[in-house]
Design a protein around this motif. Structure first.
Motif, PDB file in Angstrom:
ATOM      1  N   ASP A 152       0.815  -1.209   0.000  1.00 19.12           N
ATOM      2  CA  ASP A 152       0.000   0.000   0.000  1.00 19.12           C
ATOM      3  C   ASP A 152       0.851   1.263   0.000  1.00 19.12           C
ATOM      4  O   ASP A 152       0.646   2.161  -0.824  1.00 19.12           O
ATOM      5  CB  ASP A 152      -0.950   0.014   1.203  1.00 19.12           C
ATOM      6  N   GLU A 153       1.806   1.353   0.912  1.00 18.72           N
ATOM      7  CA  GLU A 153       2.615   2.571   1.010  1.00 18.72           C
ATOM      8  C   GLU A 153       4.052   2.234   1.367  1.00 18.72           C
ATOM      9  O   GLU A 153       4.311   1.323   2.169  1.00 18.72           O
ATOM     10  CB  GLU A 153       2.038   3.531   2.058  1.00 18.72           C
ATOM     11  N   ILE A 156      -6.490  -2.472   5.167  1.00 13.30           N
ATOM     12  CA  ILE A 156      -6.721  -3.606   6.055  1.00 13.30           C
ATOM     13  C   ILE A 156      -5.360  -4.167   6.442  1.00 13.30           C
ATOM     14  O   ILE A 156      -4.613  -4.630   5.575  1.00 13.30           O
ATOM     15  CB  ILE A 156      -7.568  -4.689   5.365  1.00 13.30           C
ATOM     16  N   GLU A 157      -5.016  -4.095   7.692  1.00 13.38           N
ATOM     17  CA  GLU A 157      -3.696  -4.531   8.138  1.00 13.38           C
ATOM     18  C   GLU A 157      -3.424  -5.965   7.694  1.00 13.38           C
ATOM     19  O   GLU A 157      -4.219  -6.875   7.902  1.00 13.38           O
ATOM     20  CB  GLU A 157      -3.589  -4.432   9.663  1.00 13.38           C
ATOM     21  N   GLY A 158      -2.281  -6.124   7.039  1.00 11.09           N
ATOM     22  CA  GLY A 158      -1.889  -7.443   6.583  1.00 11.09           C
ATOM     23  C   GLY A 158      -2.455  -7.836   5.230  1.00 11.09           C
ATOM     24  O   GLY A 158      -2.159  -8.919   4.726  1.00 11.09           O
ATOM     25  N   HIS A 159      -3.280  -6.969   4.632  1.00  9.99           N
ATOM     26  CA  HIS A 159      -3.870  -7.252   3.319  1.00  9.99           C
ATOM     27  C   HIS A 159      -3.646  -6.043   2.410  1.00  9.99           C
ATOM     28  O   HIS A 159      -4.520  -5.210   2.246  1.00  9.99           O
ATOM     29  CB  HIS A 159      -5.364  -7.555   3.433  1.00  9.99           C
ATOM     30  N   ASP A 160      -2.483  -5.966   1.828  1.00  6.97           N
ATOM     31  CA  ASP A 160      -2.186  -4.822   0.966  1.00  6.97           C
ATOM     32  C   ASP A 160      -2.950  -4.924  -0.347  1.00  6.97           C
ATOM     33  O   ASP A 160      -3.098  -6.013  -0.912  1.00  6.97           O
ATOM     34  CB  ASP A 160      -0.683  -4.760   0.689  1.00  6.97           C
ATOM     35  N   LEU A 161      -3.425  -3.767  -0.811  1.00  8.08           N
ATOM     36  CA  LEU A 161      -4.199  -3.688  -2.046  1.00  8.08           C
ATOM     37  C   LEU A 161      -3.495  -2.841  -3.106  1.00  8.08           C
ATOM     38  O   LEU A 161      -4.138  -2.315  -4.014  1.00  8.08           O
ATOM     39  CB  LEU A 161      -5.592  -3.118  -1.749  1.00  8.08           C
ATOM     40  N   GLY A 162      -2.184  -2.722  -2.963  1.00  9.53           N
ATOM     41  CA  GLY A 162      -1.421  -2.008  -3.981  1.00  9.53           C
ATOM     42  C   GLY A 162      -1.809  -0.550  -4.114  1.00  9.53           C
ATOM     43  O   GLY A 162      -1.789   0.015  -5.217  1.00  9.53           O
ATOM     44  N   LEU A 163      -2.131   0.094  -2.985  1.00 10.90           N
ATOM     45  CA  LEU A 163      -2.652   1.454  -3.027  1.00 10.90           C
ATOM     46  C   LEU A 163      -1.772   2.398  -3.837  1.00 10.90           C
ATOM     47  O   LEU A 163      -2.234   3.057  -4.770  1.00 10.90           O
ATOM     48  CB  LEU A 163      -2.821   1.991  -1.604  1.00 10.90           C
ATOM     49  N   SER A 177       0.617  -1.277   5.423  1.00  4.41           N
ATOM     50  CA  SER A 177      -0.727  -1.422   4.877  1.00  4.41           C
ATOM     51  C   SER A 177      -1.520  -0.158   5.155  1.00  4.41           C
ATOM     52  O   SER A 177      -1.240   0.582   6.096  1.00  4.41           O
ATOM     53  CB  SER A 177      -1.436  -2.620   5.511  1.00  4.41           C
ATOM     54  N   PHE A 178      -2.526   0.084   4.343  1.00  4.35           N
ATOM     55  CA  PHE A 178      -3.373   1.254   4.542  1.00  4.35           C
ATOM     56  C   PHE A 178      -4.808   0.871   4.862  1.00  4.35           C
ATOM     57  O   PHE A 178      -5.383   1.342   5.831  1.00  4.35           O
ATOM     58  CB  PHE A 178      -3.350   2.150   3.306  1.00  4.35           C
ATOM     59  N   GLY A 187      -0.253   7.403  -0.105  1.00  2.00           N
ATOM     60  CA  GLY A 187      -0.603   6.981  -1.452  1.00  2.00           C
ATOM     61  C   GLY A 187      -0.988   8.117  -2.367  1.00  2.00           C
ATOM     62  O   GLY A 187      -0.716   8.083  -3.572  1.00  2.00           O
ATOM     63  N   TYR A 188      -1.605   9.161  -1.795  1.00  2.00           N
ATOM     64  CA  TYR A 188      -2.062  10.259  -2.655  1.00  2.00           C
ATOM     65  C   TYR A 188      -0.917  11.039  -3.298  1.00  2.00           C
ATOM     66  O   TYR A 188      -1.123  11.728  -4.291  1.00  2.00           O
ATOM     67  CB  TYR A 188      -2.995  11.210  -1.896  1.00  2.00           C
ATOM     68  N   TRP A 189       0.278  10.944  -2.752  1.00  2.00           N
ATOM     69  CA  TRP A 189       1.411  11.656  -3.342  1.00  2.00           C
ATOM     70  C   TRP A 189       1.616  11.239  -4.797  1.00  2.00           C
ATOM     71  O   TRP A 189       1.935  12.070  -5.656  1.00  2.00           O
ATOM     72  CB  TRP A 189       2.679  11.376  -2.537  1.00  2.00           C
ATOM     73  N   TRP A 190       1.417   9.972  -5.078  1.00  2.00           N
ATOM     74  CA  TRP A 190       1.642   9.456  -6.428  1.00  2.00           C
ATOM     75  C   TRP A 190       0.582   9.945  -7.409  1.00  2.00           C
ATOM     76  O   TRP A 190       0.848  10.051  -8.608  1.00  2.00           O
ATOM     77  CB  TRP A 190       1.621   7.918  -6.395  1.00  2.00           C
ATOM     78  N   SER A 191      -0.593  10.239  -6.915  1.00  2.00           N
ATOM     79  CA  SER A 191      -1.683  10.655  -7.788  1.00  2.00           C
ATOM     80  C   SER A 191      -1.880  12.160  -7.824  1.00  2.00           C
ATOM     81  O   SER A 191      -2.265  12.705  -8.864  1.00  2.00           O
ATOM     82  CB  SER A 191      -2.994  10.003  -7.341  1.00  2.00           C
ATOM     83  N   GLU A 192      -1.636  12.827  -6.697  1.00  2.00           N
ATOM     84  CA  GLU A 192      -2.029  14.225  -6.595  1.00  2.00           C
ATOM     85  C   GLU A 192      -0.920  15.204  -6.968  1.00  2.00           C
ATOM     86  O   GLU A 192      -0.779  15.583  -8.122  1.00  2.00           O
ATOM     87  CB  GLU A 192      -2.599  14.503  -5.199  1.00  2.00           C
ATOM     88  N   GLN A 193      -0.113  15.659  -5.984  1.00  2.00           N
ATOM     89  CA  GLN A 193       0.718  16.819  -6.299  1.00  2.00           C
ATOM     90  C   GLN A 193       1.706  16.574  -7.431  1.00  2.00           C
ATOM     91  O   GLN A 193       1.991  17.482  -8.215  1.00  2.00           O
ATOM     92  CB  GLN A 193       1.442  17.372  -5.075  1.00  2.00           C
ATOM     93  N   MET A 194       2.211  15.334  -7.561  1.00  2.00           N
ATOM     94  CA  MET A 194       3.151  15.107  -8.660  1.00  2.00           C
ATOM     95  C   MET A 194       2.456  15.251 -10.014  1.00  2.00           C
ATOM     96  O   MET A 194       3.072  15.686 -10.995  1.00  2.00           O
ATOM     97  CB  MET A 194       3.808  13.734  -8.513  1.00  2.00           C
TER      98      MET A 194
END
Length: 464
Positions: A61-62, A75-82, A72-73, A424-431
Motif C-alpha cells: 500500500d505505502e 486492512i492490516e496485513g492485506h495490501d491492495l497495492g494502493l 498497509s493502509f 498513497g495520494y502523493w503518487w496521484s495528486e501533487q506530482m
C-alpha cells in the motif's frame, strides 16, 4: 467580521511581494522560468521514487521512504497495492509506458478484493475505484474496468444497508457487513464522480443514483443560511453536530457537486454547488489580520465554533474559482500563500486568529498545488505556476529521503525533521498537478480535464 465585497486586485494585493495583478511583481525567476525543464525535473523525481517503490514495496500500500519498509493502509496485513494503483495514470501521463504496463499487469493478475476485512468506503472509492477507472481510461483495458466494477459493487452494500442511502463508514469487502454509522459529509458525499463514470462505462445506473441520493439527503437539511453540519448518522439520517466545515469532514462533498456538473452536465449539482459556495462566502468567511479564512461555524446561526483551518481547506480556493467566485478564490489562496512564505511548508493546521501552527507534523499535502492548478486553468495566469513552482521546490528540499519522498515530523526545525511515510495520494495528486502545470503533457487536453478529489483523471485524456 464577515466577508466583505472583494475584487481581484485586492485579492492579489494580499499576496504581498509574491504576486500582484497580472504578471507584475512575480518572483524574478517566474518570468523567465523554463517550464519544460521544470516539468522534466518533476518527471525525473517521480521516476526515481517509483523505482524505489518497485524495489522496496512492490504491490504494497505505502512505502516508508526513510527506512525502505512498507505499511498497509486499508486492512492490516492485506495490501491492495494502493500506491501502485494511485500512480498508474500519472505514469501514463508522463509517458512512462513500461512502468505503467507493469502496474496494469499487476492489477490484472494480483489485485483481489475478496478479503474478509473492513475497508473504509470513502477512501476505497476515491483511491482504488478512481485509480482503476483512470487506468482503464488511459489503457482501454477491459480487465481493469472489471476490477473497478467488482469493487464498486462491494461498496454499494454500504449504501444499501442504510434506510436513507447514506453509506456506513466501513464495509467488509467479502461479506458485505457494515459498521460505523456515525459519519460525515465527505464520507457520504464523495462518490458521484467515480460512481458516475463507472456507471457510464458499465451501463449500471445504480452507481450514480446511489451517490446522488446520499448527497441530496444532506442538502435537503440545509439551514436557512444554506449551510450543513459536517457530521451525520447513516441510520437516523440526522446531523450529529452543529459545525459547518469547509475542510475536515466535508471538503470533497463540495468538490463533487461541481465535478458532477462538469462530468455529466447535471444541472441539480451545478445549482447546489453555487448555492453551497455562496452560503460559505456570505456566512462563513471571516477576516483575521486582513486574511480571508473559512473557520467552522454553527450551521444555523453562522457563529464561529472553532478557529482552526487545515491545509486541506486549500482546495476551496480553486473550487471557488471554478464555480465563478474567482475573486474570493484568489483571496483565500493568498492566505495559504502567506503560510507558505512564512513556514516554507504549509502547516497541517493553523489558528486563524494568530496564523500559528497547531502541531508540527505534516503529510506531504497537495491541496495548495491543487488550487493553483484549478485557478491556472481558468485564465493561464503565470503567477499560479510560479506559486506552484515554489511549492514543488520546497517539497523537494525538505521531503526527499533515501527511498522516496516522505511526510515531515516537524516543520519548525531547521532542517525539518522527516517522518517515514509516503502517503498513497502523493503518487496521484501533487506530482500530477506539478507535471500538468509545468510540462503541459500531450496526453491530456487541459481544456477538458476533470480530476477527482484524488486527482484521478476522469475526463480529458488524449489517446493516440
Amino acid at each position: 467580521m464577515t466577508l466583505s465585497n472583494l475584487n481581484r486586485r485586492h485579492a492579489l494585493s494580499l499576496m504581498g511581494g509574491t504576486a500582484v495583478a497580472g504578471l507584475t511583481g512575480l518572483p524574478a525567476f517566474a518570468q523567465s522560468e523554463d517550464w519544460t525543464a521544470l516539468g522534466a525535473d518533476v518527471k525525473s523525481e517521480f521516476k526515481w521514487a517509483w523505482d524505489h517503490y518497485v524495489d522496496k514495496a512492490w504491490g504494497k500500500d505505502e512505502i516508508n521512504p526513510v527506512s525502505g519498509t512498507s505499511q498497509s493502509f486499508f486492512i492490516e496485513g492485506h495490501d491492495l497495492g494502493l500506491s501502485l494503483v494511485e500512480a498508474l495514470d500519472t505514469l501514463w501521463i508522463m509517458e512512462l509506458d513500461d512502468e505503467f504496463q507493469a502496474g496494469v499487469d499487476w492489477v490484472k493478475t494480483s489485485l483481489s478484493f475478496d478479503i474478509d476485512g473492513f475497508a473504509q468506503v470513502f477512501e476505497t472509492n476515491i483511491r482504488l475505484v478512481g485509480g482503476l477507472l483512470s487506468a482503464h481510461l488511459a489503457s482501454g483495458d477491459a480487465a481493469v474496468l472489471e476490477k473497478a466494477d467488482d469493487l464498486g459493487n462491494r461498496l454499494l452494500k454500504a449504501f444499501d444497508a442504510s434506510p436513507h442511502g447514506l453509506p456506513y463508514r466501513y464495509v467488509n469487502l467479502k461479506t458485505g457487513a457494515v459498521r460505523d454509522p456515525e459519519t460525515n459529509l465527505a464520507e457520504i458525499g464523495t462518490y458521484a464522480a467515480e460512481f458516475g463514470v463507472l456507471g457510464e462505462l458499465t451501463g449500471d445506473e445504480r452507481y450514480y443514483a446511489a451517490a446522488k441520493r446520499a448527497m441530496k439527503h444532506a442538502l435537503d437539511m440545509r439551514s436557512d443560511k444554506g449551510l450543513m453540519a459536517a457530521n451525520i448518522h447513516a441510520e437516523t439520517g440526522q446531523f450529529i453536530s452543529r459545525n459547518a466545515s469547509i475542510d475536515v469532514y466535508a471538503d470533497s462533498f463540495y468538490e463533487y457537486l461541481w465535478d458532477s456538473w462538469e462530468l455529466f452536465g447535471d444541472e441539480d449539482m451545478k445549482r447546489w454547488a453555487g448555492e453551497c459556495l455562496g452560503a460559505m462566502v456570505t456566512h462563513q468567511g471571516r477576516r483575521y489580520d486582513g486574511r480571508l479564512w473559512f473557520p467552522m461555524v454553527d450551521y444555523e446561526t453562522a457563529e464561529v465554533t472553532g478557529t482552526s483551518q487545515t491545509v486541506l481547506g486549500g482546495y476551496l480556493a480553486g473550487l471557488l474559482g471554478q464555480a465563478g467566485f474567482k475573486a474570493e478564490g484568489d483571496d483565500f489562496l493568498a492566505s495559504y500563500t502567506a503560510m507558505q512564505e512564512q513556514y516554507v511548508i504549509i502547516p497541517e493546521s493553523i489558528d486563524v486568529r494568530t496564523g500559528t501552527p497547531r502541531g508540527k507534523g505534516t503529510g506531504l499535502r497537495p491541496e495548495f498545488a491543487d488550487a493553483c492548478l484549478n485557478l491556472w486553468q481558468h485564465d493561464r495566469d503565470e503567477r499560479y505556476r510560479a506559486l506552484t513552482a515554489i511549492h514543488w521546490r520546497n517539497m523537494k528540499a525538505t521531503s526527499k529521503a533515501a527511498y522516496g519522498y516522505t511526510s515531515l515530523a516537524d516543520i519548525t526545525t531547521r532542517p525539518m525533521a522527516q517522518g517515514d511515510n509516503c502517503p498513497g495520494y502523493w503518487w496521484s495528486e501533487q506530482m500530477k498537478y506539478y507535471y500538468l502545470m509545468f510540462a503541459e503533457p500531450k496526453r491530456v487536453d487541459l481544456s477538458r480535464l476533470v480530476l477527482s478529489t484524488e486527482a484521478n483523471v476522469l475526463q480529458g485524456f488524449v489517446r493516440g
